[in-house]
Design an enzyme around this catalytic site. Structure first.
Site, PDB file in Angstrom:
ATOM      1  N   LYS A  98       0.799  -1.226   0.000  1.00 16.37           N
ATOM      2  CA  LYS A  98       0.000   0.000   0.000  1.00 16.37           C
ATOM      3  C   LYS A  98       0.835   1.281   0.000  1.00 16.37           C
ATOM      4  CE  LYS A  98      -4.197  -1.842   0.194  1.00 16.37           C
ATOM      5  NZ  LYS A  98      -5.221  -1.640  -0.849  1.00 16.37           N
ATOM      6  N   GLU A 120     -10.272   5.614   3.212  1.00 17.64           N
ATOM      7  CA  GLU A 120     -10.907   4.478   3.867  1.00 17.64           C
ATOM      8  C   GLU A 120      -9.858   3.390   4.046  1.00 17.64           C
ATOM      9  OE1 GLU A 120      -9.934   2.876   0.224  1.00 17.64           O
ATOM     10  OE2 GLU A 120     -10.869   4.834   0.543  1.00 17.64           O
ATOM     11  N   SER A 386       1.525  -9.720  -0.913  1.00 18.94           N
ATOM     12  CA  SER A 386       1.250  -8.286  -0.828  1.00 18.94           C
ATOM     13  C   SER A 386       1.411  -7.696   0.563  1.00 18.94           C
ATOM     14  CB  SER A 386      -0.165  -8.006  -1.335  1.00 18.94           C
ATOM     15  OG  SER A 386      -1.112  -8.789  -0.619  1.00 18.94           O
TER      16      SER A 386
END
Length: 404
Positions: A98, A120, A386
């Site tokens: 991210k 969010e 990830s």
């Protein structure tokens, strides 16, 4: 399939933000100027040598990029002839992919003169990454998170608060990711002059599916070069989990023009019944929500249906419009992985390789393991790991203690 993948990143999305039939920007009138401002600013800085140089410096000195590719020798040996490799995004600063787009979005916000980042989060990794970016760039940060996810992801909530972010608990509806997106959009509408909404995946109105994909493309670019250097070959298959789909688009982008099969692992949750899963590409139909058109899980009234997944970062009733397009043209395939399969993969990687994965990432690993067991020889399978599983430990130990 007539798409020219040599020009793909220049041609898609088009000027209106569409990938074929999917994408676009379905916005309330008051937000149209704000999104036009974001689009123009991004297209200006995306081709700026100064911006690119600064982002590369941040990735190298602050994020710790490049992240390595790792060969799972012991797990592969147990599975037979298939060789499983991991792109170790869990080693990226903050523990997941991210941060790749959050640092880019933070740099964009500084360029635009914004004072606050709004977003969010589901699993909390996007929230932690954006709070990190806000601290780095000296910006305010407001993170909206469903109350159910706050309870499941307490370590990440603590990290966000420690980094200086305001965490807004969303108490309506199912109190998960969809409701968090609704809440964040409402907050952004009230404060778009001084804020920028940093969407956490390749979803939302144009230009965000493009922006997040472009910032995440570093994953695929690195992985392709690293895999060739390690093995002398390209992988036969690339596998990544898909909720909204940012980590998958990041690694897929590096291989779109290669003879490599691309697979997205969707969350089947408890089963095929509507409300028991979040596999929008496999079970959904075209629909519009949160300002974009893609494949979507709908209830009888045509609204976004309730969804579920053991992975908080995957329980979203739609997916990125680019994924819907890649599926439509046959360039990527999408398969479903149940909660039980993902948890089994979570424990397998932990015990065989000493790597504790995020439950989201475990979905992709589970699909790779299934391929190895069900097919004679899928060859080299590269999985995008990830994120790391620190955030999931309390939940797993509480709910799956029988597997210890």
């Amino acid at each position: 399939m007539n798409t020219d993948f040599k020009r793909y990143l220049k041609d898609f999305p088009d000027q209106k933000g569409y990938f074929g039939d999917y994408g676009g920007a379905y916005l309330p009138p008051e937000l149209v100027p704000a999104f036009k401002e974001i689009t123009e600013a991004y297209l200006t800085i995306a081709h700026s040598a100064r911006f690119i140089s600064e982002l590369r410096r941040i990735r190298r000195e602050f994020q710790g990029r490049p992240t390595p590719v790792y060969h799972c020798e012991r797990l592969s040996r147990e599975l037979g002839s298939t060789q499983i490799y991991l792109k170790r995004e869990d080693l990226n600063h903050t523990g997941a992919h991210k941060l790749n787009h959050c640092m880019g979005e933070g740099l964009l916000a500084k360029f635009m003169g914004k004072k606050k980042l709004i977003a969010e989060t589901g699993a909390g990794q996007h929230g932690v990454a954006l709070a990190t970016a806000a601290a780095y760039f000296g910006l305010e940060c407001e993170i909206h998170m469903g109350a159910v996810d706050i309870a499941k992801q307490a370590p990440n909530v603590a990290r966000m608060k420690l980094l200086g972010a305001k965490v807004v608990s969303v108490e309506h509806g199912l109190k998960t990711l969809k409701e968090a997106v609704d809440s964040a959009f409402e907050a952004y509408i009230k404060d778009f002059d001084d804020s920028i909404y940093c969407i956490g995946s390749v979803v939302g109105p144009h230009p965000f599916p493009m922006i997040v994909r472009d910032f995440q493309a570093v994953v695929g670019e690195e992985a392709r070069e690293q895999f060739l250097e390690m093995t002398g070959y390209l992988p036969d298959r690339v596998v990544a989990s898909v909720g909204g789909g940012s980590n998958a688009m990041g690694i897929f982008t590096g291989f779109l023009n290669d003879p490599v099969e691309l697979y997205g692992a969707e969350p089947l949750g408890r089963g095929e019944k509507l409300g028991d899963h979040a596999a929008s590409l496999s079970y959904g139909s075209p629909g519009i929500m949160h300002g974009f058109k893609s494949m979507m899980l709908k209830d009888e009234a045509g609204e976004a249906a309730p969804v579920y997944s053991v992975a908080s970062g995957l329980d979203y009733p739609s997916s990125g419009p680019e994924h819907a397009y890649l599926k439509a043209i046959g360039r990527a395939k999408y398969a479903c992985v149940s909660d039980d399969e993902a948890i089994d993969a979570f424990f397998a990687l932990s015990r065989k390789e000493g790597i504790i994965p995020a439950i989201e990432s475990a979905h992709a690993l589970a699909l790779a393991i299934r391929m190895a067991k069900e097919e004679d020889n899928p060859g080299f399978v590269l999985v995008n790991l990830s994120g790391r599983g620190d955030k999931d430990l309390d939940y797993v130990l509480e709910n799956y203690a029988d597997k210890l």
